[in-house]
Design a protein around this motif. Structure first.
Motif, short mmCIF file in Angstrom:
data_model
loop_
_atom_site.label_atom_id
_atom_site.label_comp_id
_atom_site.label_asym_id
_atom_site.label_seq_id
_atom_site.Cartn_x
_atom_site.Cartn_y
_atom_site.Cartn_z
N ASP A 1 0.77 -1.31 -0.11
CA ASP A 1 -0.14 0.02 0.04
C ASP A 1 0.97 1.41 -0.01
OD1 ASP A 1 -2.47 -1.37 0.02
OD2 ASP A 1 -2.10 -1.62 2.44
N GLY A 2 0.50 2.30 -0.76
CA GLY A 2 1.19 3.43 -0.67
C GLY A 2 2.37 3.58 -1.91
N LYS A 3 3.11 4.50 -1.94
CA LYS A 3 3.99 4.72 -2.90
C LYS A 3 5.30 3.73 -2.71
CE LYS A 3 6.64 8.34 -2.40
NZ LYS A 3 7.16 9.56 -2.36
N SER A 4 5.57 3.25 -3.83
CA SER A 4 6.71 2.01 -3.74
C SER A 4 7.57 2.35 -4.84
CB SER A 4 5.71 0.71 -4.11
OG SER A 4 4.80 0.30 -3.12
N TRP A 5 8.73 2.72 -4.49
CA TRP A 5 9.78 3.07 -5.37
C TRP A 5 11.08 2.07 -5.01
CZ3 TRP A 5 10.61 8.97 -4.30
CH2 TRP A 5 9.59 9.74 -4.80
N ASN A 6 11.08 1.42 -4.01
CA ASN A 6 12.19 0.43 -3.63
C ASN A 6 12.19 -0.80 -4.58
OD1 ASN A 6 10.64 1.74 -1.34
ND2 ASN A 6 12.69 1.01 -0.28
N PRO A 7 13.45 -1.08 -5.09
CA PRO A 7 13.81 -2.30 -6.01
C PRO A 7 13.37 -3.48 -5.38
CG PRO A 7 15.44 -0.85 -6.23
CD PRO A 7 14.71 -0.40 -5.04
N PRO A 8 12.62 -4.53 -6.03
CA PRO A 8 12.15 -5.93 -5.45
C PRO A 8 13.55 -6.66 -5.34
CG PRO A 8 11.58 -5.75 -7.64
CD PRO A 8 12.23 -4.55 -7.48
N ALA A 9 13.71 -7.77 -4.37
CA ALA A 9 14.68 -8.76 -4.53
C ALA A 9 14.00 -10.00 -4.55
CB ALA A 9 15.47 -8.49 -3.03
N LEU A 10 14.83 -10.97 -5.15
CA LEU A 10 14.27 -12.29 -5.53
C LEU A 10 15.21 -13.36 -5.16
CD1 LEU A 10 11.68 -14.03 -6.75
CD2 LEU A 10 13.03 -14.24 -9.03
N ALA A 11 14.91 -14.04 -3.89
CA ALA A 11 15.85 -15.03 -3.46
C ALA A 11 15.17 -16.47 -3.66
CB ALA A 11 16.06 -14.78 -2.04
N GLY A 12 15.68 -16.86 -4.85
CA GLY A 12 15.06 -18.35 -5.05
C GLY A 12 13.60 -18.00 -5.76
N SER A 13 12.72 -18.59 -4.90
CA SER A 13 11.29 -18.48 -5.25
C SER A 13 10.63 -17.40 -4.33
CB SER A 13 10.28 -19.74 -4.93
OG SER A 13 10.44 -20.27 -3.79
N TRP A 14 11.46 -16.79 -3.63
CA TRP A 14 10.97 -15.82 -2.54
C TRP A 14 10.94 -14.24 -2.98
CZ3 TRP A 14 10.27 -16.81 3.29
CH2 TRP A 14 9.44 -18.32 3.33
N LEU A 15 10.29 -13.50 -3.24
CA LEU A 15 10.25 -12.09 -3.45
C LEU A 15 10.14 -11.34 -2.23
CD1 LEU A 15 10.33 -10.16 -5.82
CD2 LEU A 15 7.67 -10.07 -5.47
N LEU A 16 11.05 -10.47 -1.93
CA LEU A 16 10.86 -9.50 -0.74
C LEU A 16 10.81 -8.26 -1.34
CD1 LEU A 16 12.59 -12.18 0.49
CD2 LEU A 16 13.17 -10.52 2.25
N VAL A 17 9.83 -7.57 -0.89
CA VAL A 17 9.30 -6.09 -1.64
C VAL A 17 9.20 -5.23 -0.47
CG1 VAL A 17 8.78 -6.74 -3.78
CG2 VAL A 17 6.95 -6.70 -2.06
N ARG A 18 9.65 -4.02 -0.39
CA ARG A 18 9.28 -2.87 0.84
C ARG A 18 8.98 -1.53 -0.05
NH1 ARG A 18 14.17 -0.47 4.15
NH2 ARG A 18 12.52 0.94 4.09
N ASN A 19 8.61 -0.85 0.94
CA ASN A 19 8.33 0.69 0.54
C ASN A 19 8.80 1.49 1.90
OD1 ASN A 19 6.00 0.60 2.14
ND2 ASN A 19 4.71 0.77 0.44
#
Length: 516
Positions: free
Chosen positions: A484-502
């Protein structure tokens, strides 16, 4: 006075009609960035309001009681809006993000970060993690190999594993082993924080006093950590370079890069991630004239070299072999240049407009070409590097085009085409000619990650979009809201797990894999 003559409406009607036509022309005319359209629209709207107030007071012929009452009502409404609302940053097109002044800003305290919230359905199995140890992934080019994603998210949607509040900032995650490391702002401290990938539980944090915060840019660190050789290297928003133990967060060494070189920090804060190469940590500097890059011994933090005449922008140094020379490429405020890794000596330099922030990473193409792109209406250029005298290289312009304006997101190369966000809209460009194959999908100023043969687009609005990169058409396969909200941070993909944040929360998803 004014009561015995009819109200003169036509000037007001004329202002409204002209203002509406101006807005239509501003937003439909081609060749303008989203930021320019918004700012021009605001200027046109403000002028229309001024003219309408002038009509009300001077030309309307309304009774003075009505004129003053209307003027007072406008003043009350303006004062109430100013009192009740505040600007909490802007979108990528400079549109203010408004919030009630009394609402929480969502910044956890330094010593009391909330626990992660597991997703419904019980604990998840431990992920099969492949490291994503730095900005834009293992190779630093926004691509991930060895992971094949399922294409049908309706039958097998991404599964949320955990979600947690985090401090403000635009840093992404770097993943090594069972730890995911990022940077965040909590109060008056910048933190480097490590979380357990499988659960989101905090493992350690390292704090330094300091806070970068502006109304437009927002608070917090910008740069993504780099993990190498059991250490974490981080660049804070005010120029502190740290080397920390990955297992514990203990500080090994630290440098105040900007202070050492008498440089101010850029107006959006230091956003350049550290590059670890040949036993050195290489970082860009600041707003003074040179050095462009400095290198420190990765083990001790002692200076190795400093070189280059240019001021820093917001891009990060990267390693590429072009025209047979292994080099460090950096996109500066007024140039893009290549440096010899051993000495820092400038091998070549190509001038670039300094009228705007330069953010997106240059993209190597083939053995001797480099694609460079900026937003803000600038566009892209393809450079060819050739051998010159005394071991130097000479950059030659192959083409330039306004059809790929990479503002924040970093373009990627798949097959014979380049894919990237052109002023917030996904575009496919032929790097041989600079011609655009197609443009579609208004994702805003988000981020792009190439995973084998599919694109993951994290939109500025927090939607995760699966796109098939084909030169024929824009082909969106699926989308799901993850933030939710503005999301500028690049995603990280570790195997099948995606880590995202803002700047408010972080979330981990397990993505469905093909054939599983």
């Amino acid at each position: 006075m004014g009561g015995d003559r009819p109200v003169r409406w036509w000037p007001a009607v004329l202002v409204v009609v002209v203002a509406a036509a101006a807005q239509l022309w501003i937003h439909l005319a081609s060749g303008r960035s989203g930021q320019d359209r918004f700012l021009m629209g605001v200027a046109a709207g403000g002028l229309a309001v001024i003219l309408l107030v002038g009509w009300l007071l001077v030309l309307s012929r309304l009774p003075w009681r009505v004129r003053l009452t209307a003027l007072g009502a406008l003043a009350v409404l303006g004062t109430a809006a100013w009192w009740a609302l505040e600007i909490r940053g802007v979108t990528g097109d400079m549109v203010p993000v408004l919030a009630w002044r009394w609402s929480a800003a969502g910044e956890p305290a330094a010593a009391d970060a909330p626990a992660p919230r597991p997703a419904p359905g019980g604990a998840a199995a431990a992920p099969a993690v492949a490291d994503f140890p730095r900005f834009l992934g293992p190779r630093g080019d926004g691509t991930v190999s060895g992971v094949r994603l399922a294409r049908d998210w309706q039958a097998r949607p991404p599964r949320e594993i955990w979600r947690r509040a985090v401090g403000a900032g635009w840093s992404a995650f770097a993943v090594a082993g069972e730890l995911a490391v990022t940077q965040e702002q909590r109060g008056d401290e910048e933190l480097v924080t490590a979380y357990r990938v499988a659960t989101g539980e905090p493992v350690w944090s390292h704090a330094d006093a300091g806070r970068y915060d502006t109304t437009i840019a927002g608070p917090g660190p910008r740069a993504t950590p780099t993990v190498d050789g059991g250490r974490v290297y981080t660049m804070g928003s005010l120029g502190r370079l740290n080397a920390l133990e990955l297992a514990t967060g203990r500080r090994v060494w630290s440098r105040q890069v900007l202070e050492e070189h008498g440089a101010g920090y850029p107006e959006w804060g230091k956003a350049s991630s550290p590059l670890v190469v040949d036993g050195m940590v290489v970082v860009s500097v600041g707003t003074s004239r040179g050095p462009s890059l400095v290198a420190y011994d990765a083990a001790t933090g002692e200076p190795v070299w400093s070189a280059g005449p240019d001021r820093a922008s917001y891009s990060s140094p990267l390693v590429a072999t072009l025209a047979g020379r292994r080099q460090i490429v950096i996109f500066n405020k007024e140039s893009v240049s290549g440096h010899d890794p051993a000495s820092g000596a400038v091998l070549w330099r190509y001038p670039w407009s300094s009228a705007q922030p330069n953010v997106a990473q240059p993209l190597p193409i083939g053995d001797d070409r480099l694609l460079v792109s900026s937003g803000y209406g600038i566009g892209a250029k393809l450079l060819r590097l050739r051998g010159g005298a005394d071991g130097a290289l000479e950059p030659e312009l192959v083409w330039e085009s306004p059809r790929l304006k990479a503002k924040f997101a970093h373009p990627v190369l798949f097959g014979s085409r380049v894919y990237g966000l052109d002023d917030g809209v996904l575009a496919c460009v032929d790097p041989a000619t600079g011609e655009r194959c197609w443009k579609g999908g208004r994702y805003g100023h988000g981020q792009v990650l190439l995973v084998e043969d599919l694109l993951l687009v994290l939109s500025e609005r927090g939607e995760l979009v699966l796109v098939e990169p084909t030169p024929d058409e824009h082909r969106e396969l699926a989308r799901v809201r993850v933030l939710d909200g503005k999301s500028w941070n690049p995603p990280a993909l570790a195997g099948s797990w995606l880590l995202v944040r803002n700047d408010q929360e972080a979330v981990a998803y397990e993505l469905p894999l093909a054939g599983s």
